[in-house]
Design a protein around this motif. Sequence first.
Motif, PDB file in Angstrom:
ATOM      1  N   GLY A 204      -3.647 -11.408  -4.810  1.00 37.83           N
ATOM      2  CA  GLY A 204      -3.969 -10.193  -5.562  1.00 37.83           C
ATOM      3  C   GLY A 204      -3.031  -9.050  -5.228  1.00 37.83           C
ATOM      4  O   GLY A 204      -2.447  -8.999  -4.149  1.00 37.83           O
ATOM      5  N   GLU A 205      -2.876  -8.154  -6.188  1.00 36.75           N
ATOM      6  CA  GLU A 205      -2.035  -6.975  -5.985  1.00 36.75           C
ATOM      7  C   GLU A 205      -2.903  -5.788  -5.612  1.00 36.75           C
ATOM      8  O   GLU A 205      -3.994  -5.609  -6.149  1.00 36.75           O
ATOM      9  CB  GLU A 205      -1.261  -6.655  -7.261  1.00 36.75           C
TER      10      GLU A 205
ATOM     11  N   VAL B 297       0.831  -1.212   0.000  1.00 39.06           N
ATOM     12  CA  VAL B 297       0.000   0.000   0.000  1.00 39.06           C
ATOM     13  C   VAL B 297       0.863   1.259   0.000  1.00 39.06           C
ATOM     14  O   VAL B 297       0.515   2.259  -0.642  1.00 39.06           O
ATOM     15  CB  VAL B 297      -0.976  -0.007   1.202  1.00 39.06           C
ATOM     16  N   LEU B 298       1.979   1.235   0.687  1.00 34.13           N
ATOM     17  CA  LEU B 298       2.806   2.423   0.848  1.00 34.13           C
ATOM     18  C   LEU B 298       3.172   3.102  -0.476  1.00 34.13           C
ATOM     19  O   LEU B 298       3.070   4.333  -0.569  1.00 34.13           O
ATOM     20  CB  LEU B 298       4.066   2.093   1.661  1.00 34.13           C
ATOM     21  N   PRO B 299       3.571   2.387  -1.527  1.00 38.60           N
ATOM     22  CA  PRO B 299       3.938   3.063  -2.781  1.00 38.60           C
ATOM     23  C   PRO B 299       2.790   3.833  -3.442  1.00 38.60           C
ATOM     24  O   PRO B 299       3.030   4.638  -4.333  1.00 38.60           O
ATOM     25  CB  PRO B 299       4.410   1.921  -3.689  1.00 38.60           C
ATOM     26  N   LEU B 300       1.566   3.598  -2.994  1.00 37.91           N
ATOM     27  CA  LEU B 300       0.422   4.311  -3.557  1.00 37.91           C
ATOM     28  C   LEU B 300       0.290   5.717  -2.983  1.00 37.91           C
ATOM     29  O   LEU B 300      -0.527   6.504  -3.461  1.00 37.91           O
ATOM     30  CB  LEU B 300      -0.870   3.519  -3.313  1.00 37.91           C
ATOM     31  N   ASP B 301       1.070   6.028  -1.966  1.00 38.43           N
ATOM     32  CA  ASP B 301       1.001   7.339  -1.322  1.00 38.43           C
ATOM     33  C   ASP B 301       2.211   8.170  -1.737  1.00 38.43           C
ATOM     34  O   ASP B 301       3.310   7.634  -1.917  1.00 38.43           O
ATOM     35  CB  ASP B 301       0.983   7.173   0.203  1.00 38.43           C
ATOM     36  N   HIS B 302       2.007   9.486  -1.884  1.00 39.89           N
ATOM     37  CA  HIS B 302       3.120  10.317  -2.362  1.00 39.89           C
ATOM     38  C   HIS B 302       4.209  10.532  -1.314  1.00 39.89           C
ATOM     39  O   HIS B 302       5.271  11.058  -1.637  1.00 39.89           O
ATOM     40  CB  HIS B 302       2.619  11.648  -2.946  1.00 39.89           C
ATOM     41  N   TYR B 303       4.023  10.106  -0.072  1.00 43.93           N
ATOM     42  CA  TYR B 303       5.071  10.187   0.949  1.00 43.93           C
ATOM     43  C   TYR B 303       5.897   8.896   1.035  1.00 43.93           C
ATOM     44  O   TYR B 303       6.721   8.744   1.938  1.00 43.93           O
ATOM     45  CB  TYR B 303       4.464  10.482   2.323  1.00 43.93           C
ATOM     46  N   HIS B 304       5.681   7.989   0.112  1.00 43.06           N
ATOM     47  CA  HIS B 304       6.273   6.645   0.237  1.00 43.06           C
ATOM     48  C   HIS B 304       7.795   6.652   0.324  1.00 43.06           C
ATOM     49  O   HIS B 304       8.365   5.907   1.128  1.00 43.06           O
ATOM     50  CB  HIS B 304       5.791   5.717  -0.881  1.00 43.06           C
TER      51      HIS B 304
ATOM     52  N   ASP C 161      -9.078  -7.266   1.519  1.00 40.87           N
ATOM     53  CA  ASP C 161     -10.244  -7.993   1.010  1.00 40.87           C
ATOM     54  C   ASP C 161     -10.610  -7.527  -0.394  1.00 40.87           C
ATOM     55  O   ASP C 161     -10.856  -8.335  -1.286  1.00 40.87           O
ATOM     56  CB  ASP C 161     -11.453  -7.814   1.937  1.00 40.87           C
ATOM     57  N   ARG C 162     -10.649  -6.198  -0.588  1.00 35.57           N
ATOM     58  CA  ARG C 162     -11.018  -5.666  -1.902  1.00 35.57           C
ATOM     59  C   ARG C 162     -10.024  -6.078  -2.980  1.00 35.57           C
ATOM     60  O   ARG C 162     -10.384  -6.266  -4.136  1.00 35.57           O
ATOM     61  CB  ARG C 162     -11.130  -4.139  -1.847  1.00 35.57           C
ATOM     62  N   ALA C 163      -8.750  -6.208  -2.592  1.00 37.26           N
ATOM     63  CA  ALA C 163      -7.707  -6.561  -3.557  1.00 37.26           C
ATOM     64  C   ALA C 163      -7.546  -8.068  -3.735  1.00 37.26           C
ATOM     65  O   ALA C 163      -6.828  -8.505  -4.632  1.00 37.26           O
ATOM     66  CB  ALA C 163      -6.372  -5.960  -3.111  1.00 37.26           C
ATOM     67  N   GLY C 164      -8.195  -8.857  -2.884  1.00 34.95           N
ATOM     68  CA  GLY C 164      -7.962 -10.303  -2.914  1.00 34.95           C
ATOM     69  C   GLY C 164      -6.516 -10.605  -2.545  1.00 34.95           C
ATOM     70  O   GLY C 164      -5.896 -11.529  -3.069  1.00 34.95           O
ATOM     71  N   PHE C 165      -5.984  -9.817  -1.616  1.00 42.54           N
ATOM     72  CA  PHE C 165      -4.563  -9.857  -1.280  1.00 42.54           C
ATOM     73  C   PHE C 165      -4.114 -11.207  -0.743  1.00 42.54           C
ATOM     74  O   PHE C 165      -3.054 -11.698  -1.117  1.00 42.54           O
ATOM     75  CB  PHE C 165      -4.257  -8.745  -0.273  1.00 42.54           C
TER      76      PHE C 165
END
Length: 112
Positions: free
Chosen positions: A70-71, A26-33, A62-66
Amino acid sequence: MATPPDAETVSAPAAPLDFERLVAAVLPLDHYHRELEPLLPDLIRIVQLNDQLNGAFRRIADRAGFTEGGEVERKHLGDDAEAVHTFFEYVYFASPAFLSTVGEWPLGGVRG
């Protein structure tokens, strides 16, 4: 006498959620990563211990089927995007990397 449940209706136990992999995904999805990557172990610990963040990251998984491989993509953040970003933002502005840019790190250093 109670009838045993059919094998088809009994669900397998859920796979344990790997918070280390999940927060790292999840972290790379944020601009502070970039600034927060060195703090990943702390982020993971906080997400595991904080009820609100724990729930948000579980819903994202759950939404990602992680747990099924899932990615995580930005669309999987859903209604939890704001809470996750606010968490990352808060940690960023409290981080040594940010505090050093405003002369507040190391503690007591510049201002004495």
